[in-house]
Write a protein that holds these residues in place. Sequence first.
Motif, mmCIF file in Angstrom:
data_model
loop_
_atom_site.group_PDB
_atom_site.id
_atom_site.type_symbol
_atom_site.label_atom_id
_atom_site.label_comp_id
_atom_site.label_asym_id
_atom_site.label_seq_id
_atom_site.Cartn_x
_atom_site.Cartn_y
_atom_site.Cartn_z
ATOM 1 N N LYS A 1 0.847 -1.214 0.000
ATOM 2 C CA LYS A 1 0.000 0.000 0.000
ATOM 3 C C LYS A 1 0.875 1.254 0.000
ATOM 4 O O LYS A 1 2.091 1.165 0.055
ATOM 5 N N ASN B 1 -1.050 -8.104 5.129
ATOM 6 C CA ASN B 1 -0.923 -6.642 5.013
ATOM 7 C C ASN B 1 -2.118 -6.007 4.318
ATOM 8 O O ASN B 1 -2.598 -4.968 4.723
ATOM 9 N N VAL B 2 -2.550 -6.654 3.225
ATOM 10 C CA VAL B 2 -3.751 -6.168 2.511
ATOM 11 C C VAL B 2 -4.607 -7.385 2.179
ATOM 12 O O VAL B 2 -4.141 -8.522 2.239
ATOM 13 N N GLU B 3 -5.851 -7.130 1.792
ATOM 14 C CA GLU B 3 -6.775 -8.230 1.466
ATOM 15 C C GLU B 3 -6.249 -9.008 0.264
ATOM 16 O O GLU B 3 -5.805 -8.433 -0.722
ATOM 17 N N ASP C 1 -3.640 -12.079 3.644
ATOM 18 C CA ASP C 1 -4.228 -10.914 4.331
ATOM 19 C C ASP C 1 -3.282 -10.347 5.383
ATOM 20 O O ASP C 1 -3.710 -9.572 6.248
#
Length: 571
Positions: free
Chosen positions: A293, A317-319, A315
Amino acid sequence: MADERVEEAALTDGFNLVIDALKLNDINTIYNVPGIPITDLGRYMQAAGMRVLSFRHEQNAGYAAAIAGFLTKKPGICLTVSAPGFLNGLTALAHATTNCFPMILISGSSERKIVDLQQGDYEEMDQLAIAKPLCKAAYRVLHAEDIGIGIARAIRAAVSGRPGGVYLDLPAKVFAQVMDAEAGARSLVKVIDAAPRQLPAPESVKRALDVLKGAERPLIILGKGAAYAQADDAIRAFVEASGIPYLPMSMAKGLLPDTHPQSAGAARSLALKQSDVVMLIGARLNWLLSHGKGKAWGDAPKKFIQIDIEPKEMDSNVEIVAPIVGDIGSCVQALLDAMGKDWAAPPPAWTGAIREKVEANVARMAPRLRNNNVPMDYQGALGALRTIIKERPDAILVNEGANTLDFARSIIDMYQPRKRLDVGTWGVMGVGMGMAIAAAVETGKPVLAIEGDSAFGFSGMEIETICRYGLPVCVVVFNNGGIYQGTGVNPSGGSDVSTTVFVKDARYEKMIEAFGGVGVYATSPDELSQAVNAAMDSGRPTLVNAVIDEAAGTESGRIGNLNPQRVVAKK
Ligand code: OXT
Ligand code: ADP
Ligand code: MG
């Protein structure tokens, strides 16, 4: 008289059982530092035909064992004495665990009953308790008959699932314990299918392909897990069948040649910012990928697909909209099988934009790589070494430093898998010499270690180890006179030099001459090229002191942004 003679053949002991258990599991190389209580174990291992490499510091033996695991998919073995030797090996054990390299740290330890009552044994320490938080698994064996199971458990823990570091604690007394030879042989365990294939669920494969099909600007990111998997043909076939641009992380370089038309390595920022679907193959969205991100990824929404053997990585850090849990070889093969023959390549607008940026960046860098400046800058020196690796794609490149690491990563193209070994996930300085030794020992290939002068300083004494075993290692020290640069000044005006500079014009090449190796002082790319080619041709341990302009480079290389910025200047 005869019946008083103990029937040697009827008995065995802990020393023999450790050796027999390792050899039974096809482990024949040991990276160690001798001393109480394991000196004799090392001698008996050598006498039993195992290769036992003795280092000058356990940390380097541990880094060697860790990278041996990465290269062979068998756990590298680091053997140390108790307490201080164990602690020296611990950094490497934690590094192996962080990098998912299979390694076993075997340390002798003190007398349990004295340790547990804290009565002050020789090198007293509760090593098992200290190791546990820093590794994937930790075991202690108290009885000779358990050595077989203990080593089997350590092997399976190191290589199954997400590979990592394992600690095996052997109190001194266990080595001397005697038992019936027959029973001893029966106590040994040959580990069956230590790292079983983990097939992905068909629905996870379909879900991922459906997401990929819908992508306008797809990107594949190959991580060192993909290199470790040794599924090279399937990975290359999948990337090429998909037509999708790919970005290799540092130790995944060479899975496909860096000159491959789908490589986005030289267009990294554009690829991250403008991609709309990103497929991670054996790469974590950690700090090296800005956690998936922020600025590095641009504002456009992205979908992430992830292949990983560790389900808990999804998941993180991000989906992850399409997780594929399994071993990379099985997952990539399943994707290939499900793609069919009519897979549509990504839009030419996307692949064309990546290609254009790659060619522009490569063209911009090219002239700078041909300079013959004296003193050298990073580009001129690495331009010479880039040519050597291109001409010798079989050689293994070891690399550490800050500027020395970052510039080498983007300047030196790799052409084969598992040929670039570097600081990894933790950015650890000091891994170089251990990695160089293990790379030479495990592969028999020539090794070129490109070292910042600070990085080299962490493990430079192993130059003697390299000479002692006559290993085909050429160490190039990028001597810019300090950490990041050699221009630092003590702001107090006091007599001490700045905290980041070293002795001016240090003559590192004289170090290796002390041990019978070849030392070269190189001030130009031509001299550097000549010295390294001679070393690679001769296979003789060589250290080239490459004099780099002390003002070249920047503070912390390309990750200066991680330095905290001071707000209140001290009065
Ligand atoms: O796309 P854009 O335009 O952005 O351009 C990118 C690519 O597209 C492009 N590129 C190319 N252009 C042209 N041609 C080609 N072929 C090409 N390839 C790429 O170039 C740019 C950059 O590409 P790159 O590099 O792929 O991308 P980027 O943005 O850099 O990637 C981000 C990262 C984070 C993935 C990458 O930067 C990375 O992997 N960084 C690793 C950093 C790291 O781990 N550094 C080591 C630690 S630093 C510090 O901790 C040091 N210490 C402290 C210390 C440590 N670490 N350990 C211990 C035990 N104690 C202390 C110390 C002491 S370093 C250090 C020693 C330093 O001194 P030395 O003397 O050893 O070294 P010198 O610095 O030389 O003096
Ligand atoms: P890089 O630093 O190159 O991006 P990382 O070390 O961050 O790579 O990630 C490596 C990932 O690969 C880890 O999450 C690990 O679980 C995974 N991995 C390692 N070996 C395999 C394998 N054989 N199959 C699937 N995943 C693997
Ligand atoms: Mg330096």
